[in-house]
Motif scaffolding. Structure first.
Motif, PDB file in Angstrom:
ATOM      1  N   THR A 274      -2.144   7.005   1.104  1.00 27.53           N
ATOM      2  CA  THR A 274      -3.276   6.558   0.422  1.00 27.53           C
ATOM      3  C   THR A 274      -4.826   6.145   1.453  1.00 27.53           C
ATOM      4  N   ALA A 275      -5.747   5.654   0.567  1.00 29.43           N
ATOM      5  CA  ALA A 275      -7.150   5.072   1.527  1.00 29.43           C
ATOM      6  C   ALA A 275      -6.575   3.912   2.266  1.00 29.43           C
ATOM      7  N   GLU A 276      -5.585   2.822   0.756  1.00 32.82           N
ATOM      8  CA  GLU A 276      -5.170   1.526   1.374  1.00 32.82           C
ATOM      9  C   GLU A 276      -4.299   1.409   2.519  1.00 32.82           C
TER      10      GLU A 276
ATOM     11  N   ALA B 114       0.597  -0.919  -0.285  1.00 33.33           N
ATOM     12  CA  ALA B 114      -0.225   0.434   0.031  1.00 33.33           C
ATOM     13  C   ALA B 114       0.721   1.540   0.275  1.00 33.33           C
ATOM     14  N   LYS B 115       0.621   2.294  -0.662  1.00 32.64           N
ATOM     15  CA  LYS B 115       1.436   2.873  -0.583  1.00 32.64           C
ATOM     16  C   LYS B 115       1.130   4.037   0.034  1.00 32.64           C
TER      17      LYS B 115
END
Length: 585
Positions: free
Chosen positions: A267-269, A263-264
């Protein structure tokens, strides 16, 4: 199927198979293995909240010895302690084995029952044989080389389907150019029956489509779904659903996976992944993974260098409970209330954090708590507005109203739906909603309330239409229509107005009031909602010019007279018109 010679079967296989019979009869049942020397397996069957029936499964297939009775007595005492530690009530305790009781056995069991506060019964050979007849696939799996046969069934699936279940072996569509849907009905049925015939723990469904499942859409899954695998084969996508036949299936044959989560940052992730690790909160978005290896039943496991994974919240419906959320003014006046379905907390893997959530019946209002269990305990509140599109206006109004009152200075409290509301009130934190979110919500609330008013004046069921921008909702027109329907007289200014009159109509006077009527029609998501007629009154008008159109009618253009450019608009209530003898100009 021939009768099983239980005396010739492995003792461990007896306990495994008989306990699985019970779990198949009661899919929510779970097994507790004894850690002490009394042996056997306890199968706990939820009857109601904190109430259980318990089956103590023993491997004894010949008449009980005194040593075996001692083991049963130890199991009886152990499960009583186990239940007491958890606040359970045992409604029934069943001593279960492939052996029918003697008269002496029943007398002994009656004496055992008197030692505790729950009844004891015997489930013997007749019960076990009956269960074996009902679940032959369990018998095959544990006693008749069923594990090997199950693997053969996957090969049969491949033969029946005529294709390899890998993306490396593609089917030539030209070979099936004359294929009709009716040609494959029997084959599809055989595919499903082939997969489901032997497996005592899982059953399989599959679907074929021309597009992959949408990665970011909410996923509604049945409570039995243990895993879902999507494979691309040529231009098609095959989705396999693996359903657990009972809760214990996942313990008997667990589904395991190894992967690296990616996950970057920012981000939302990344946020979802961090909160999953820290609080046990299930991510709301798919997480990118690499080096993935999944072991699934039925040979449906897979390996991939990259993919997407959705981590879903377990089915908590049966453990949910109701609470009421109130927003109060600084003077402790209740401004808004809403009932929420709350779900039990989820914990992080390390046990140091927890999260739980509640949602109103419309699904628009959601509250979450994210807690560090401490010490000291640290709790973060989060409120989320869900999608209102496609819902009835009166259903979502309470949820939007709650958001409207989330302002600093107000307070909130969470209490039982019924009973005393004498609970602590908490201050609404600042910046709980950004100014932009608060303004957006206020516009939606006015719009939804206007639609609720309009719904009372039409037989057409109104749902909130789909939209990408607020302009697509025609909010100003909707608010005005609602104002008219509530009896308000709208006032504005005008510059010119054109009216078509019959050819034989008298010429209008030089100046004076002009009264007309026109249909009141509102566009709601592309549908035209007829709301009757509205009256338009030009307080002072003069005929600036008169022309004759191609049909011979008079086309009169009016302009304000005496510098009075006021126009008034009201709704012509059909009930008022019918009850009045006065003519309408």
């Amino acid at each position: 199927m021939s009768r099983i010679e239980w005396t010739r079967v492995s003792a461990d296989d007896i306990e495994e198979a008989v306990s699985m019979f019970i779990c198949r009869i009661y899919p929510r049942a779970f097994r507790v293995r004894a850690s002490s020397g009394d042996g056997g397996i306890d199968v706990c069957v939820p009857a109601s909240k904190e109430h259980f029936d318990v089956y103590q499964v023993k491997k004894f297939a010949q008449n009980l010895t005194s040593k075996q009775k001692k083991q049963a007595e130890k199991s009886h005492a152990r499960i009583a302690r186990y239940a007491a530690d958890r606040g359970w009530t045992i409604d029934n305790w069943y001593l279960t084995m492939p052996l029918d009781p003697t008269k002496e056995n029943l007398i002994w069991l009656d004496e055992l029952a008197k030692s505790k506060s729950f009844p004891c019964e015997w489930r013997g050979l007749s019960h076990v044989d009956g269960w074996a007849a009902k679940f032959p696939e369990v018998v095959d799996y544990y006693f008749d080389k069923g594990r090997a046969i199950l693997n053969e069934e996957l090969a049969r699936f491949t033969a029946v389907s005529g294709l390899q279940i890998t993306s490396d072996s593609l089917v030539n569509a030209g070979n099936f150019s004359s294929l009709e849907p009716s040609n494959v009905i029997n084959g599809i049925t055989q595919l499903r029956e082939s997969l489901n015939k032997r497996d005592p723990h899982y059953c399989y469904d599959f679907a074929v489509s021309g597009a992959p499942p949408a990665a970011n859409e909410p996923v509604a899954v049945p409570g039995t779904l243990a895993a879902r695998s999507v494979r691309q084969i040529g231009e098609s996508y095959v989705t396999f659903d693996v359903h657990a036949r009972c809760a214990e299936s996942l313990n008997e044959r667990p589904i395991t996976a190894q992967m690296k989560l990616r996950a970057k940052a920012g981000t939302a992730e990344a946020r979802d992944l961090e909160e999953f690790a820290k609080f046990g909160r299930a991510p709301r978005v798919p997480i990118a993974v690499s080096d993935m290896a999944v072991d699934m039943p039925g040979g449906l496991g897979m390996e991939s260098s990259a993919g997407l994974v959705r981590i879903l919240e377990p089915d908590l419906e049966q453990s949910s409970f109701e609470r009421r959320l109130d927003i109060l003014s600084p003077a402790r006046e209740v401004l808004s209330s809403i009932n929420l379905k709350m779900y039990p907390p989820m914990q992080s893997a390390d046990g140091k954090g927890a999260s739980n959530r509640g949602v109103d019946k419309s699904g628009v209002f959601e509250i979450e708590t994210l807690t560090i269990l401490g010490p000291p305990i640290q709790m973060q509140l989060r409120f989320t507005r869900g999608d209102i599109q496609g819902k009835y206006p009166d259903e979502v109004e309470p949820a939007l109203s709650m958001f409207d009152y989330f302002r600093p200075g107000n307070k909130f409290r969470m209490s039982r739906v019924r009973g005393s509301k004498d609970v602590d009130m908490l201050d609404i934190p600042p910046d709980l909603l950004s100014k932009e979110d608060a303004a957006h919500n206020a516009v939606l609330l006015r719009y939804v309330r206007a639609l609720t008013v309009i719904q009372e004046h039409t037989d057409v069921e109104i749902r909130i239409p789909k939209y990408e921008t607020l302009e697509e909702l025609h909010i100003p027109e909707t608010l005005q229509a609602a104002q008219l329907l509530e009896g308000e007289v709208l006032q504005g200014r005008w510059q010119s107005s054109t009216v078509v009159l019959p050819a034989d109509a008298p010429d209008p006077e030089e100046s004076g009031p002009v009264v007309g009527a026109e249909p009141l029609v509102l566009d709601v998501g592309g549908s035209q909602v007829d709301l009757g007629m509205r009256r338009i009154v030009l307080e002072s008008a003069k005929a600036a010019r008169t022309e004759i159109d191609s049909d011979g009618d008079k086309v009169v253009t009016f302009e304000p007279a005496s510098e009075n450019d006021i126009v008034r608009v009201d709704w012509l209530d059909p009930a008022g018109i019918e009850s009045s003898d006065a003519p309408i100009e």
